[in-house]
Enzyme design. Sequence first.
Site, PDB file in Angstrom:
ATOM      1  N   ILE A 108       0.696  -1.113  -0.134  1.00  0.00           N
ATOM      2  CA  ILE A 108       0.048  -0.025  -0.180  1.00  0.00           C
ATOM      3  C   ILE A 108       0.848   1.163   0.182  1.00  0.00           C
ATOM      4  O   ILE A 108       1.953   1.095   0.473  1.00  0.00           O
ATOM      5  CB  ILE A 108      -0.937  -0.062   1.411  1.00  0.00           C
ATOM      6  CG1 ILE A 108      -1.846   1.259   1.156  1.00  0.00           C
ATOM      7  CG2 ILE A 108      -0.197   0.085   2.484  1.00  0.00           C
ATOM      8  CD1 ILE A 108      -3.072   1.082   2.251  1.00  0.00           C
ATOM      9  N   CYS A 109       0.293   2.455  -0.875  1.00  0.00           N
ATOM     10  CA  CYS A 109       0.964   3.503  -0.548  1.00  0.00           C
ATOM     11  C   CYS A 109       2.403   3.513  -1.225  1.00  0.00           C
ATOM     12  O   CYS A 109       2.556   3.192  -2.229  1.00  0.00           O
ATOM     13  CB  CYS A 109       0.987   4.215   0.642  1.00  0.00           C
ATOM     14  SG  CYS A 109       1.491   6.086   0.830  1.00  0.00           S
ATOM     15  N   GLY A 110       3.588   3.887  -0.404  1.00  0.00           N
ATOM     16  CA  GLY A 110       5.015   4.129  -0.674  1.00  0.00           C
ATOM     17  C   GLY A 110       5.381   2.781  -1.190  1.00  0.00           C
ATOM     18  O   GLY A 110       6.334   2.607  -1.830  1.00  0.00           O
TER      19      GLY A 110
END
Length: 207
Positions: A108-110
Site C-alpha cells: 500500500i502507498c509508498g
Amino acid sequence: MNATTGRPGKPVHLAVYDTLADWETGHAAAHLARAGREIRTVGPSTAPVRSAGGLRIQPDVALHDLRPEDSALLILPGADLWDTSADLAPFARTARAFLEAGVPVAAICGATAGLAREGLLDDRDHTSAVSFYLAATGYAGGGRYVEADAVTDGALVTAGPTEPVAFAREILRLLGVHEGEVLDAWYRLFHDSDAAAYAVLEKAGAL
C-alpha cells in the site's frame, strides 16, 4: 481454501520499519488477528523501529530470516523511507522472492513505488496513490495501472494511502477469511458506516 493463497496455519508477516504509516495496515492486521490468523512483524533487523505516529515497535523477526515457505502473506505498508532512500529496497526484493514462490504480497502507498522500482508491477494490474506517483519511478508498468480503491492481480494486492479498508478487504478475500455477502458487509460497515451491514456480520459470526 486455496492452498497457495490461504496457507492455513502459517503466519501473516507485517513489515515494520521507521516512518511506516500506522493507519494503512490497521484494519487488515486487526481483522486477520480477530479471525485467528497469527500476525508476526518483520523488520530490517530485530532492533525497534518508530512508526510515523511515533509508536515504538519491536520486530518479531529480521528480514534476512524470513522465508516465503514459512509465511501466508507479506504486508508492506507505506513509509517515507520508500521515497527518500534505498533503505527499504531489501523488502521489495523479498516481495519478489515471495511472488516467485507463489506466496501473496500486499503493498500500500509508498510500498507500491518500491515494488515498481523492483519491476514487480510491469506485468501486473495494480494501483497506488495516483498514476504519476508510480510513473516517477521510471517503471514500465504504466499501462497496467488501474484507477481503483485496491487491486488484486493473482497473488499481489495494491492500494493507495487513503484506502486502508479496501486494502484490508482484498487481503481478507485473498486469504479466504471472508467472502461474498459477508465480505461486502464487512466493507460497507468499516468503509461506509452502514449500520445494516452489522446485522449481516453478526449473523455470520464475523465480528
